[in-house]
Design a protein around this motif. Sequence first.
Motif, short mmCIF file in Angstrom:
data_model
loop_
_atom_site.label_atom_id
_atom_site.label_comp_id
_atom_site.label_asym_id
_atom_site.label_seq_id
_atom_site.Cartn_x
_atom_site.Cartn_y
_atom_site.Cartn_z
N LYS A 1 0.83 -1.20 0.00
CA LYS A 1 0.00 0.00 0.00
C LYS A 1 0.86 1.25 0.00
O LYS A 1 0.60 2.21 -0.73
CB LYS A 1 -0.93 -0.01 1.22
N ARG A 2 1.91 1.23 0.83
CA ARG A 2 2.80 2.39 0.87
C ARG A 2 3.51 2.59 -0.47
O ARG A 2 3.65 3.71 -0.95
CB ARG A 2 3.82 2.21 1.99
N ALA A 3 3.97 1.49 -1.08
CA ALA A 3 4.62 1.60 -2.39
C ALA A 3 3.65 2.16 -3.43
O ALA A 3 4.02 3.00 -4.26
CB ALA A 3 5.13 0.22 -2.84
N PHE A 4 2.39 1.70 -3.37
CA PHE A 4 1.37 2.18 -4.30
C PHE A 4 1.16 3.69 -4.14
O PHE A 4 1.13 4.44 -5.11
CB PHE A 4 0.06 1.42 -4.04
N MET A 5 1.06 4.14 -2.89
CA MET A 5 0.77 5.55 -2.64
C MET A 5 1.98 6.43 -2.95
O MET A 5 1.85 7.52 -3.52
CB MET A 5 0.28 5.75 -1.21
N ILE A 6 3.17 5.96 -2.60
CA ILE A 6 4.38 6.71 -2.94
C ILE A 6 4.52 6.80 -4.46
O ILE A 6 4.86 7.85 -5.02
CB ILE A 6 5.63 6.06 -2.31
N GLY A 7 4.26 5.68 -5.14
CA GLY A 7 4.31 5.67 -6.60
C GLY A 7 3.33 6.68 -7.19
O GLY A 7 3.65 7.40 -8.14
N CYS A 8 2.12 6.75 -6.61
CA CYS A 8 1.13 7.72 -7.10
C CYS A 8 1.61 9.15 -6.92
O CYS A 8 1.42 10.00 -7.80
CB CYS A 8 -0.20 7.52 -6.36
N VAL A 9 2.23 9.43 -5.77
CA VAL A 9 2.75 10.79 -5.52
C VAL A 9 3.84 11.13 -6.53
O VAL A 9 3.85 12.23 -7.11
CB VAL A 9 3.28 10.91 -4.08
N ILE A 10 4.78 10.20 -6.75
CA ILE A 10 5.85 10.44 -7.72
C ILE A 10 5.26 10.63 -9.12
O ILE A 10 5.65 11.54 -9.87
CB ILE A 10 6.86 9.27 -7.72
N TYR A 11 4.30 9.78 -9.46
CA TYR A 11 3.66 9.88 -10.77
C TYR A 11 2.93 11.21 -10.92
O TYR A 11 3.00 11.86 -11.98
CB TYR A 11 2.67 8.71 -10.95
N GLY A 12 2.22 11.63 -9.87
CA GLY A 12 1.52 12.91 -9.92
C GLY A 12 2.49 14.07 -10.09
O GLY A 12 2.21 15.01 -10.86
#
Length: 538
Positions: A81-92
């Motif tokens: 979950k943390r990897a998913f959310m960090i990935g979303c932040v980086i992607y954003g």
Amino acid sequence: MAPRAGTAESSGTARIVLLALAAGQFLMALDSSVMNVSIATVAEDVGTTVTGVQGAITAYTLVMAMFMIPGGKVGALIGRKRAFMIGCVIYGCGSFTTALAPNLPVLLLGWSFLEGIGAALIMPAIVALVASNFATERRPAAYGLVAAAGAVAIAVGPLIGGVATTYFSWRWVFAGEVVMVFGILVLARRIADAPIGERPRIDLVGAVLSALGLGLFVYGVLRSDEWGWFQPKPDAPSWLGVSLVVWLMLAGLLLVWLFLRWEARVVERRREPLVDPGMLHNRQLTGGLTMFFFQYLVQMGVFFVVPLYLSVALGLSALATGARILPLSLTLLAAAILIPRFLPDVSPRRVVRLGTLALLAGAVALMAALDADAGAEIVTIPLLLIGLGMGALASQLGSVTVSAVPEAQSAEVGGVQNAVMNLGASIGTALAGSIMIAALTTSFLTSVEQNPAIPAEVKSQATVELQSGAPFLSDAQLKSALTEAGTNTDVTQAALDANADARIDGLRAALAILAFTALLAMFFTSRIPKTQPRSTHP
């Protein structure tokens, strides 16, 4: 075992989780197709060339390919979950940077690097989070919907890009991605994470070997159109008379082999590997991965060929082209959602075989229907068949791969699975493109050579100038080029006729290789299990 949201027993929570994960998959896939119709506009806006923007798209694919396996391991170390959310932040952050990019270097930073790194964290995590949030019997439906969301994004991407570029600006697409990331992050709070075990150090040597191996292989594939697969094109780099593409792919394969040998050694020393090579002896897992490879090869080849026919051969606008591809999305979604819902106990092998047959039938039907005098309506039935096949495969393959291993390895499987999908997509696009250009060139030169209305010196000049491949041109583009060259009316008309026939020959050849690939995939379906998974691994 972790508490499961899907086992979490609120259907409302399950829907929110599924929406968040499907939206993440949609966003990752959208970036691969949304700007293809707007490359020239993007190039003009950021003060570069079409080649520069195509390079940015290539770099995005490359970054994803290089970091997908390490990205899967990061999820296992810090939490999916943390990897998913960090990935979303980086992607954003990457999407925001791209939306404001004043020049090519900033575009490369935002689009190619930041979005690529974000995608490498998000996509493996999605695979693992479906496993940790949904009970085993509900996973085929969940994986089917998530995979369908990605395929639909590829289908509607040109339509979205065309609308944004025509009526607003291509920058609004990336601004919209930022808004979508915020929405995903809000929804993602309801996702249940799998428990994290002990946190060993990440295998840096394995990460470097896998990144370089996959990166070199994919880079070679992506350069095949420009440099030639085996015989180097004029002015293309070569070594020992062979195109550099071959050497890059061989070097990539060698590094992947060294990576697997290194991982086996890590396991022998009882350390934590990046990927346990023992997984590759699992017949069910390798069967699922192989079918993923073939699915994405055929899928991306179709998404390359059909828009070319509609937009270049028929001259349809980006909006009309996107609208004609929409029927594929309908059957894709229907199959991905309805098969698990109404046939929960169906044999995965049977569904995968029928789905592969539908892909084959769609490619053959489209190849047979293509004609210089045909209209846009001929793509409808073949695309319905292809969408049905893609949806059938999507409804089973994700569950097949993840259920093949203990749940603790689901993030690793996610990394490997997405790397395989990336390879298939890259090879599908490059293979379809190179076969199409080769057939088009041969057909065009043959027509020109046999036409008595074309002077001998023009035939000779055409043969020399097109030795590296004829471009895929619309009638308007070719007519404009011939007018600038000062050719007479007879020569112009003969060239236009030859080009119209050659385009169809090229497209048919590309579809033929895709049909052959779908047929080849049938030989690997025996590795898919006959029964649905009914219990989780310990």
